[in-house]
Design a protein around this motif. Structure first.
Motif, PDB file in Angstrom:
ATOM      1  N   GLY A 365       0.806  -1.205   0.000  1.00 24.00           N
ATOM      2  CA  GLY A 365       0.000   0.000   0.000  1.00 24.00           C
ATOM      3  C   GLY A 365       0.842   1.258   0.000  1.00 24.00           C
ATOM      4  N   ILE A 366       1.973   1.231   0.703  1.00 23.33           N
ATOM      5  CA  ILE A 366       2.853   2.397   0.721  1.00 23.33           C
ATOM      6  C   ILE A 366       3.422   2.654  -0.665  1.00 23.33           C
ATOM      7  CG2 ILE A 366       5.009   3.293   1.654  1.00 23.33           C
ATOM      8  CD1 ILE A 366       4.361   1.820   4.264  1.00 23.33           C
ATOM      9  N   VAL A 367       3.820   1.580  -1.351  1.00 24.10           N
ATOM     10  CA  VAL A 367       4.330   1.735  -2.722  1.00 24.10           C
ATOM     11  C   VAL A 367       3.250   2.302  -3.628  1.00 24.10           C
ATOM     12  CG1 VAL A 367       5.163   0.471  -4.748  1.00 24.10           C
ATOM     13  CG2 VAL A 367       6.076  -0.043  -2.488  1.00 24.10           C
ATOM     14  N   THR A 438       2.993   6.850 -17.242  1.00 27.73           N
ATOM     15  CA  THR A 438       2.162   6.549 -16.075  1.00 27.73           C
ATOM     16  C   THR A 438       1.709   5.094 -16.080  1.00 27.73           C
ATOM     17  OG1 THR A 438       0.224   7.366 -17.278  1.00 27.73           O
ATOM     18  CG2 THR A 438       1.353   8.904 -15.836  1.00 27.73           C
ATOM     19  N   LEU A 439       1.535   4.511 -17.256  1.00 33.18           N
ATOM     20  CA  LEU A 439       1.191   3.093 -17.339  1.00 33.18           C
ATOM     21  C   LEU A 439       2.321   2.231 -16.798  1.00 33.18           C
ATOM     22  CD1 LEU A 439      -0.969   1.090 -18.394  1.00 33.18           C
ATOM     23  CD2 LEU A 439       0.291   1.030 -20.545  1.00 33.18           C
ATOM     24  N   ILE A 440       3.557   2.604 -17.097  1.00 40.06           N
ATOM     25  CA  ILE A 440       4.706   1.872 -16.568  1.00 40.06           C
ATOM     26  C   ILE A 440       4.751   1.980 -15.047  1.00 40.06           C
ATOM     27  CG2 ILE A 440       7.232   1.825 -16.487  1.00 40.06           C
ATOM     28  CD1 ILE A 440       7.256   2.616 -19.404  1.00 40.06           C
ATOM     29  N   LEU A 441       4.485   3.174 -14.521  1.00 36.87           N
ATOM     30  CA  LEU A 441       4.456   3.341 -13.066  1.00 36.87           C
ATOM     31  C   LEU A 441       3.399   2.444 -12.419  1.00 36.87           C
ATOM     32  CD1 LEU A 441       4.837   7.210 -12.610  1.00 36.87           C
ATOM     33  CD2 LEU A 441       6.565   5.453 -12.279  1.00 36.87           C
ATOM     34  N   ASN A 442       2.223   2.394 -13.022  1.00 39.15           N
ATOM     35  CA  ASN A 442       1.168   1.539 -12.477  1.00 39.15           C
ATOM     36  C   ASN A 442       1.550   0.064 -12.557  1.00 39.15           C
ATOM     37  OD1 ASN A 442      -0.491   3.722 -11.912  1.00 39.15           O
ATOM     38  ND2 ASN A 442      -1.449   3.686 -13.926  1.00 39.15           N
ATOM     39  N   PHE A 443       2.214  -0.321 -13.638  1.00 38.83           N
ATOM     40  CA  PHE A 443       2.641  -1.712 -13.773  1.00 38.83           C
ATOM     41  C   PHE A 443       3.664  -2.070 -12.693  1.00 38.83           C
ATOM     42  CE2 PHE A 443       5.636  -4.843 -15.538  1.00 38.83           C
ATOM     43  CZ  PHE A 443       4.759  -5.890 -15.786  1.00 38.83           C
ATOM     44  N   ILE A 444       4.606  -1.163 -12.425  1.00 39.68           N
ATOM     45  CA  ILE A 444       5.593  -1.410 -11.376  1.00 39.68           C
ATOM     46  C   ILE A 444       4.903  -1.535 -10.018  1.00 39.68           C
ATOM     47  CG2 ILE A 444       7.554  -0.410 -10.154  1.00 39.68           C
ATOM     48  CD1 ILE A 444       8.398   0.886 -12.791  1.00 39.68           C
ATOM     49  N   ALA A 445       3.966  -0.651  -9.756  1.00 35.66           N
ATOM     50  CA  ALA A 445       3.242  -0.708  -8.484  1.00 35.66           C
ATOM     51  C   ALA A 445       2.482  -2.015  -8.337  1.00 35.66           C
ATOM     52  CB  ALA A 445       2.283   0.477  -8.378  1.00 35.66           C
ATOM     53  N   LEU A 446       1.835  -2.483  -9.405  1.00 35.30           N
ATOM     54  CA  LEU A 446       1.099  -3.743  -9.340  1.00 35.30           C
ATOM     55  C   LEU A 446       2.028  -4.915  -9.088  1.00 35.30           C
ATOM     56  CD1 LEU A 446      -1.489  -3.280 -12.238  1.00 35.30           C
ATOM     57  CD2 LEU A 446      -1.947  -3.286  -9.785  1.00 35.30           C
ATOM     58  N   GLN A 447       3.214  -4.901  -9.688  1.00 29.67           N
ATOM     59  CA  GLN A 447       4.164  -5.988  -9.476  1.00 29.67           C
ATOM     60  C   GLN A 447       4.661  -6.017  -8.037  1.00 29.67           C
ATOM     61  OE1 GLN A 447       4.844  -8.450 -11.704  1.00 29.67           O
ATOM     62  NE2 GLN A 447       3.220  -7.419 -12.862  1.00 29.67           N
ATOM     63  N   VAL A 449       3.047  -4.803  -5.394  1.00 24.05           N
ATOM     64  CA  VAL A 449       1.912  -5.231  -4.578  1.00 24.05           C
ATOM     65  C   VAL A 449       1.717  -6.743  -4.667  1.00 24.05           C
ATOM     66  CG1 VAL A 449      -0.586  -5.094  -4.350  1.00 24.05           C
ATOM     67  CG2 VAL A 449       0.736  -3.012  -4.672  1.00 24.05           C
ATOM     68  N   LYS A 450       1.806  -7.283  -5.855  1.00 22.41           N
ATOM     69  CA  LYS A 450       1.616  -8.722  -6.044  1.00 22.41           C
ATOM     70  C   LYS A 450       2.673  -9.521  -5.314  1.00 22.41           C
ATOM     71  CE  LYS A 450       1.287 -12.233  -9.668  1.00 22.41           C
ATOM     72  NZ  LYS A 450       1.326 -12.480 -11.131  1.00 22.41           N
ATOM     73  N   ARG A 451       3.915  -9.082  -5.410  1.00 16.40           N
ATOM     74  CA  ARG A 451       5.014  -9.822  -4.795  1.00 16.40           C
ATOM     75  C   ARG A 451       4.893  -9.845  -3.281  1.00 16.40           C
ATOM     76  NH1 ARG A 451      11.473  -8.333  -5.219  1.00 16.40           N
ATOM     77  NH2 ARG A 451      12.188  -9.894  -3.685  1.00 16.40           N
ATOM     78  N   TYR A 452       4.696  -8.686  -2.666  1.00 17.71           N
ATOM     79  CA  TYR A 452       4.694  -8.635  -1.219  1.00 17.71           C
ATOM     80  C   TYR A 452       3.365  -9.045  -0.628  1.00 17.71           C
ATOM     81  CZ  TYR A 452       9.261  -6.474  -1.306  1.00 17.71           C
ATOM     82  OH  TYR A 452      10.598  -6.241  -1.492  1.00 17.71           O
TER      83      TYR A 452
END
Length: 457
Positions: A365-367, A438-447, A449-452
């Motif tokens: 969530g912080i990310v 911004t799409l790349i930023l969202n993709f990084i955030a989703l990855q 979130v998924k990992r942790y």
């Protein structure tokens, strides 16, 4: 017309609900338990049936009626004049103004005939649409009224209507996103037919202005986005450097250390910062922060531009602090208390528990909060316009003047524009690159979130 139509729609929906519920409640059964559905569901089913019927008539009939009215009015003019798009738009505007009694001057005979035809056609199509919608709504409601019986599955029918309505709302959101993407994409493709994608993506000079004479400087235009990328990243980096630690530490304090009284006072006060208009922050950056930074720089012998990236980044960081602090606070509070209790039971201190248990558990969530703040900073315009300027300098010096994607988009599209020139089309290309970023930023955030999330679930 629309006000009358929707007034009838509201009356029909309300009346259908009342009649349906009353009939279901008055059915000759031994108690409400003998009904398959509660009386309120019968009323909701009847109201939704009338609502769908009238909305369908309006959505389909209103555009068709408008086209018919315009065609009727334009039939009074020569076909060669109507064939031209600009003249047709001007004629329609004059016809509408004359029909509404707002036309100034003496109308021509053709215009007078067209206005009368327009008014007559509009009148009978409006009333025809109202009558057709009302009849359709009443007919559907009457049919639904006849279906009300003890074994009628009104709840199931109404739930289907709710599911379809929810699906339609989500579909509209998806289609809106696709429409935005494709509208920008098509114009970007047109831009790349005029300017090489390689020059656009890797060029080191940005000067989209096209001179009137060929011998003027910049007559060919320079569309390299490297200076814009550097300026956008520099200001965003300064902003997140300010907002990240301050917002996260504020969230930790409010979630873990502050008393309920202090939290109830501090959190709303901090979130007020998110409601300050960006133009006000821009004034603050241009009139207070930028001169202050320039004065400090001159005092120690530094050459600071009057419009610097540092001033814009600092104020933008202030703007996005609530995005980090509020979301991080909510995420930290969502960490189960049992995880804290387990850490305390093992002998950990409060600070050790926050550092080694709470923050790792709340990391997804912080990310996400940080990524949202970065996206907000990337898309900001007014603060950069007023504090950083328009100079497209390829530099990473925070004391120099720089510009960003959004500022250039705003600058290019101000005033009357020709959408066939490379200068205007470059704004759409910039928008597409910004969307991709911004799409790349969202993709990084989703990855992340998924990992942790897999680690802590």
């Amino acid at each position: 017309m629309a006000s009358i139509y929707f007034s009838i729609l509201i009356l029909l929906v309300g009346g259908s609900f009342v009649l349906g519920r009353q009939k279901a409640a008055a059915l000759p059964v031994s108690g409400l338990s003998a009904l398959h559905s509660l009386p309120s569901y019968h009323g909701l089913f009847l109201a939704s049936a009338g609502l769908v019927a009238m909305l369908a008539i309006f959505v389909v009939g209103a555009p068709l009626a408008e086209r018919y009215v315009e065609a009727t009015a334009l039939s009074a003019f020569p076909s060669d004049v109507v064939a031209d798009d600009l003249q047709r738009s001007a004629l329609l505007r004059d016809v509408q103004m004359l029909a509404a009694g707002q036309y100034s001057g003496t109308p021509s005979p053709e215009l007078d005939i067209a206005a009368k035809a327009y008014a007559a056609a509009q009148s009978w199509t409006n009333w025809g649409l109202i009558i057709l919608g009302s009849v359709a709504g009443l007919a559907i409601a009457a049919y639904g009224y006849s279906l009300i019986r003890p074994d009628f599955r009104a709840r199931n029918r109404f739930e289907v209507f709710v599911k379809v309505a929810l699906f339609a709302c989500s579909g509209i959101a998806v289609l809106t996103t696709l429409g935005i993407v494709f509208s920008v994409l098509f114009e970007t493709v047109r831009f790349f037919t005029k300017v090489s994608p390689f020059d656009f993506l890797f060029g080191l000079q940005w000067s989209p202005q096209t001179a009137i004479r060929a011998d003027q400087v910049g007559s060919s235009g320079a569309f390299g986005i490297a200076p814009l990328v550097a300026g956008t990243l520099l200001i965003t980096l300064i902003a997140i450097t300010v907002a990240g630690p301050l917002g996260l530490f504020a969230a930790i304090f409010m979630a873990e250390y502050a008393s309920p009284r202090i939290r109830g006072f501090a959190k709303p006060l901090l979130e007020i910062l998110a409601g300050v208009p960006t133009v006000v922050l821009g004034f603050f950056a241009a009139l207070t922060v930028a001169p202050l930074i320039r004065g400090w720089g001159e005092a120690i012998g530094l050459n600071v531009a009057s419009e610097s990236a540092l001033a814009a980044g600092l104020v933008m960081g202030m703007m996005i602090i609530p995005f980090v602090s509020s979301l991080s606070d909510d995420v930290i509070n969502a960490v189960p208390q049992s995880m804290r209790d387990g850490s305390y039971a093992l002998g950990a201190t409060k600070s050790e528990t926050i550092k080694r248990v709470v923050l790792p558990a709340a990391l997804p969530g912080i990310v996400s909060a940080f990524m949202l703040a970065i996206s907000r900073a990337v898309g900001e315009t007014m603060i950069v316009v007023m504090a950083a300027g328009l100079a497209a300098n390829l530099t990473f010096n925070p004391l120099d003047a720089v510009t960003t994607f959004t500022v250039q988009i705003k600058t290019i599209l101000v005033g009357d524009q020709e959408f066939d020139s490379a200068k205007t089309l470059s704004a759409f290309a910039l928008g597409f690159v910004l969307f991709f970023f911004t799409l790349i930023l969202n993709f990084i955030a989703l990855q992340v979130v998924k990992r942790y999330r897999e680690q802590y679930d």
